[in-house]
Design an enzyme around this catalytic site. Structure first.
Site, PDB file in Angstrom:
ATOM      1  N   ARG B  94       3.359  17.642  -1.539  1.00 13.09           N
ATOM      2  CA  ARG B  94       3.663  16.943  -0.279  1.00 13.09           C
ATOM      3  C   ARG B  94       4.981  16.183  -0.376  1.00 13.09           C
ATOM      4  O   ARG B  94       5.403  15.789  -1.453  1.00 13.09           O
ATOM      5  CB  ARG B  94       2.532  15.956   0.038  1.00 13.09           C
ATOM      6  CG  ARG B  94       1.265  16.627   0.472  1.00 13.09           C
ATOM      7  CD  ARG B  94       0.120  15.645   0.504  1.00 13.09           C
ATOM      8  NE  ARG B  94      -0.237  15.259  -0.850  1.00 13.09           N
ATOM      9  CZ  ARG B  94      -0.952  14.188  -1.164  1.00 13.09           C
ATOM     10  NH1 ARG B  94      -1.373  13.371  -0.217  1.00 13.09           N
ATOM     11  NH2 ARG B  94      -1.248  13.924  -2.411  1.00 13.09           N
ATOM     12  N   LYS B 105       4.674   0.887  -3.650  1.00 17.57           N
ATOM     13  CA  LYS B 105       4.372   2.191  -4.206  1.00 17.57           C
ATOM     14  C   LYS B 105       5.648   2.807  -4.763  1.00 17.57           C
ATOM     15  O   LYS B 105       6.710   2.683  -4.180  1.00 17.57           O
ATOM     16  CB  LYS B 105       3.831   3.050  -3.065  1.00 17.57           C
ATOM     17  CG  LYS B 105       3.403   4.435  -3.420  1.00 17.57           C
ATOM     18  CD  LYS B 105       2.801   5.074  -2.169  1.00 17.57           C
ATOM     19  CE  LYS B 105       2.774   6.579  -2.298  1.00 17.57           C
ATOM     20  NZ  LYS B 105       4.110   7.201  -2.316  1.00 17.57           N
ATOM     21  N   PHE B 301      -5.823  12.043  -2.877  1.00 17.38           N
ATOM     22  CA  PHE B 301      -6.960  11.267  -3.388  1.00 17.38           C
ATOM     23  C   PHE B 301      -7.779  12.044  -4.434  1.00 17.38           C
ATOM     24  O   PHE B 301      -7.261  12.937  -5.100  1.00 17.38           O
ATOM     25  CB  PHE B 301      -7.859  10.792  -2.245  1.00 17.38           C
ATOM     26  CG  PHE B 301      -7.168   9.843  -1.280  1.00 17.38           C
ATOM     27  CD1 PHE B 301      -6.114   9.017  -1.678  1.00 17.38           C
ATOM     28  CD2 PHE B 301      -7.571   9.778   0.042  1.00 17.38           C
ATOM     29  CE1 PHE B 301      -5.493   8.144  -0.788  1.00 17.38           C
ATOM     30  CE2 PHE B 301      -6.952   8.905   0.945  1.00 17.38           C
ATOM     31  CZ  PHE B 301      -5.928   8.103   0.525  1.00 17.38           C
ATOM     32  N   TRP B 409       3.768  14.515 -19.305  1.00 14.28           N
ATOM     33  CA  TRP B 409       4.513  13.294 -18.981  1.00 14.28           C
ATOM     34  C   TRP B 409       5.546  13.025 -20.082  1.00 14.28           C
ATOM     35  O   TRP B 409       6.700  12.741 -19.792  1.00 14.28           O
ATOM     36  CB  TRP B 409       3.545  12.106 -18.829  1.00 14.28           C
ATOM     37  CG  TRP B 409       4.224  10.849 -18.360  1.00 14.28           C
ATOM     38  CD1 TRP B 409       4.480  10.482 -17.078  1.00 14.28           C
ATOM     39  CD2 TRP B 409       4.736   9.795 -19.188  1.00 14.28           C
ATOM     40  NE1 TRP B 409       5.134   9.285 -17.045  1.00 14.28           N
ATOM     41  CE2 TRP B 409       5.301   8.837 -18.322  1.00 14.28           C
ATOM     42  CE3 TRP B 409       4.780   9.575 -20.576  1.00 14.28           C
ATOM     43  CZ2 TRP B 409       5.893   7.659 -18.791  1.00 14.28           C
ATOM     44  CZ3 TRP B 409       5.380   8.411 -21.043  1.00 14.28           C
ATOM     45  CH2 TRP B 409       5.931   7.466 -20.144  1.00 14.28           C
TER      46      TRP B 409
END
Lengths: 556, 556
Positions: B94, B105, B301, B409
């Site tokens: 997205r 955020k 979510f 990561w």
């Protein structure tokens, strides 16, 4: 008849890299937006500093009427014509506003065979500059409110928050609103409202800033509110200037597109011509001057508002030295200035044209006060008669100037070659004599008086004592050296839009003054200025859509 | 420690044409936005129709906690890993929302060595899609008001205008406002409010539409208001659907960028995951499937909300057949699901991890109900201990699944190669068994009951009789075949955000239902849903700016 959008769609566009190459811009100095739009990169812009400047030409007009003058069209046609006669020329115009495209106004990309393309993109989102301005403006609005919400350490008087919000849409319902209803978590109820994005001080700032550092400094200077003791609170106090600069980083880079004849066109920035100065960006104009031998630009509304602000605000502050002015008129608009109603424009009417020439003549006189030579362009419309045209030419010759008939709308650049040739003659034989109308250090009130007397031909200026007191207060606060930005009707030299022609003996009534500390001017408002238009009964949006081939229809 | 923005800036980006070429996309099939962003052109998208589809992989997660899960990061890392092991893979995620970047955020472009770039552009204006959505939404708002202003021929009941306005900025003052104050020319005073752009139904529509024709049909179907007799008035009645489609024409084209490892990433659309379905666009996902052998995508979510909507709304409506699910968990988040507070996360705590695995196990069970095989990705954080990891692996093995430790990561795609290899094994040895949770023709109330029972493990569903009556009314009006879009807290299977782990025995309380007739779902709201965030006490905007070299700082 072929519509503007049909002509635009039939054009063969060159890759924007080729258009750029003709100005000596290498492919790695532009960021492409599709194949037909680009932004000049910041390092390339910085690299131009030491190059010599080309000649700057302003296109302005008589007072606008509903009959239309064609300032943008003439700018495009003249640029094309200069290229046709062998000059390296570029044009610099303003970006259109999105909202009004859905109302009744057509786009602002020229017309007929003198257009900039891709016109749909230019009239809609283009490269996103206005969206960036909207975001930056509204971030500041949100941060002011948020500051109050979390304890108001700066002691903002909520009744004196002067920073509104903006949206690039004609939405009259948002002109005046009550905010923060619905309970504690939504803040303190208060008044606000939305202006259209082009009316944002951020827009004016972007168009006057010379680089990102100057942009941030100006953004920081914006006065957003006052305390109870009336001391100002700035955007810098709210700590929004850095994030706003980040939001505007790409928007500060001038946009390059092309005319129908594949000549370079810079389209960048578009401040209101009433409460702001109504010119494309300084950064685009300055860059174009480094890249082209001739740069043709335009200013909003008629010469009384547009040219005066171009000279006294943009050129003064940016150190630009315009070499010539093209004053655009149409036979139809002259007739309306001569007292004819729009419904009665058909048919030859030499007397009305001659009467309307008073308006033209007044502008010619005014332009001389800036020390810049002027030439008249008669933007030809089907239906203009030889006798009407001869009347204008004769009138203008009587003032020691020349009026040239231009047919760029029908014929593209070829139709404006005469104008281009005359202009080159004027510019290359001329000398630098540009000067603003008033000095920086004249008191603010006297600056207004000077414009009223010299340009509007008013007998005097009147205002409430509170207005004069406000001007004095700003002088005391160090803002006395700013130029003034006149906001009045564009339809008349007076504040009465019905008084066409060349009226005198009137009084300029100031209704309100505003400080645009970031943009760097004092806005002097004479009459009612609408900063949020509404949509008409049948908005053009109702007819805008995609056809079966996926082409945009209804947008013009 | 190196920050995300520093890692992103140190990356060597490939020209986007080269990234496109690796998917077989020719240079003339993309419109470039600079050298590092592009949109796929409409004709190229249309030309893909008959190509076979690649494998679609969903990345979802356990219930989110403040400790972080790393769904986007895992999506990016897995895409890179699939490319590393020789698969032609692309990711579909997205677009981030602009407003929240100025709050607290961080951006939504992944993190560490698993990011999409250029991250500043992606987090800010990107290619302007959200601005286009904002414009289209607000054009409709303005046209509704304008219709009432000019005589209200449609007999809109002004008290029943349900179409609000949107802005991509966290501005709590705009949540509830009174409009059209200030007199006759500003319209009829009324109530309105702004949501953040990602909450717009236009956003959901753009993400579910298959082409421009479908887009316009869906836009036309939006219900904007009701008459006194409660009959609906649509966007089509207001005649805004054509102009809105024109505004969204370019926004409908998927955006292509790259990961830090130069692999293709489609970033397109970003509807809210509560009142909307929380997935990237159908058009991007479908295009990617035509171009790549593996397409890794994510949903908002945790799996209870995100995966359920991905399957029951996006896949059902778009005819997508996902082949596998990756369920992301972190040791830290499992500890929080096991009852540990965020402040107490440091130090080994195998018991808490094991307790938290209940949440993971519940999601694994749920995912099996959609017929799609699942694998668990443990997104490794510095500080995770071997014993903690072993506990998760053992728990997952007990359920007949596998948990793979992933270090993307820290190590980029190399850190997710094990996961990629296992996934390929699962997918290539598997069969198509995807099925939505409930059939289209189940009554709306029973659709909610099915989700409550099968996914949330509630004992029952409760609602005001008015809610049930409304659902029946919509069924009578022909909307009964729509899927339901659940809006509830993402932090728990229940409606109580504090109930982590795997609670049962609760009741799902429906507070409100809304019809999104254009998007094509019924929104079922359980609890308070915030559609306009506010800024925190110290918004991150205060620290965002340009450094002396012109780089963006403070945005992460």
């Amino acid at each position: 008849m072929t519509t503007d959008i049909e002509i635009a769609r039939a054009a063969t566009l060159q890759p924007i890299t080729e258009v750029a190459a003709r100005l000596g811009i290498p492919a790695d100095a532009i960021a492409q937006y599709g194949t037909d739009k680009a932004k000049l990169t910041a390092p390339f812009l910085a690299s131009l500093a030491d190059k010599p400047d080309g000649h700057l030409i302003l296109v302005t007009a008589i007072n606008p009427t509903p009959a239309g003058e064609g300032k943008t069209t003439t700018t495009v046609g003249l640029g094309d014509a200069l290229n046709r006669i062998g000059k390296k020329a570029a044009i610099c115009i303003r970006e259109p506003s999105l909202g009004p495209c859905f109302g009744m106004k057509g786009g602002a990309a020229g017309g007929g065979h003198a257009q900039v393309v891709p016109m749909e993109d230019i009239n809609l989102h283009f490269t996103g500059d206005f969206h960036a301005i909207t975001s930056a403006h509204n971030l500041l609005s949100a941060m002011i409110e948020n500051h109050v919400y979390w304890g108001n350490a700066l002691e903002i008087d909520q009744r004196r928050i002067v920073w509104r919000r903006v949206v690039d849409m004609n939405d009259r319902a948002l002109r005046q609103i009550t905010t923060s209803l619905g309970g504690v978590t939504n803040g303190f109820p208060g008044e606000s409202g939305f202006d259209i994005t082009v009316a944002s001080e951020v827009m004016a700032i972007l168009c006057l800033a010379t680089d990102l550092e100057d942009l941030q400094r100006r953004l920081g200077d914006i006065i957003v509110a006052y305390r109870r003791d009336k001391s100002p609170i700035t955007c810098r106090d709210i700590k929004a200037d850095g994030a706003m600069t980040v939001l505007l980083k790409t928007a500060m880079q001038p946009n390059l597109v092309q005319t129908l004849e594949n000549n370079p066109a810079f389209i960048h920035g578009g401040p209101f011509a009433n409460i702001a100065h109504g010119c494309n960006s300084v950064i685009a104009t300055k860059s174009a001057l480094k890249l082209a031998d001739y740069v043709v630009t335009e200013a909003g509304f008629g010469a009384d508002l547009g040219a005066e602000k171009f000279f006294d605000i943009k050129c003064r502050k940016a150190g630009l030295k315009p070499k010539a002015v093209v004053l655009v008129a149409t036979i139809r608009a002259l007739k309306m200035n001569g007292g004819v109603a729009k419904a009665d424009l058909a048919g030859e009417n030499v007397a009305a044209v001659t009467a309307g020439c008073d308006n033209l003549g007044r502008h010619i006189e005014n332009l001389a006060k800036f020390g810049v030579p002027a030439i008249v362009a008669i933007n030809h419309f089907t239906g203009d008669t030889e006798a009407e045209i001869a009347a204008v030419k004769s009138y203008v010759a009587g003032l020691g100037r020349e009026a040239i008939i231009c047919r760029h709308w029908a014929d593209g650049g070829a139709g404006a070659e005469d104008l281009a040739a005359k202009l080159v003659e004027m510019v290359e034989g001329g000398s630098d004599r540009f000067k603003p109308l008033y000095p920086d250090d004249l008191p603010l009130w006297e600056k207004v008086e000077t414009i009223a007397r010299e340009i509007y031909r008013a007998d005097g200026v009147s205002a409430d004592p509170a207005v004069r007191a406000q001007l004095s207060a700003w002088e005391a606060a160090g803002f006395g050296n700013l130029p003034v930005c006149m906001a009045k009707t564009q339809y008349s030299f007076t504040t009465d839009p019905e008084r066409r022609g060349a009226p005198d003996g009137h009084t300029l009534e100031i209704r309100e003054v505003r400080l645009a500390a970031g943009a760097g001017f004092i806005v002097v408002i004479c009459g009612q200025i609408m900063t949020m238009p509404g949509l008409p009964r049948i908005p053009s949006a109702e007819n805008i859509g995609l056809d079966e081939a996926g082409n945009v229809v209804g947008l013009f």
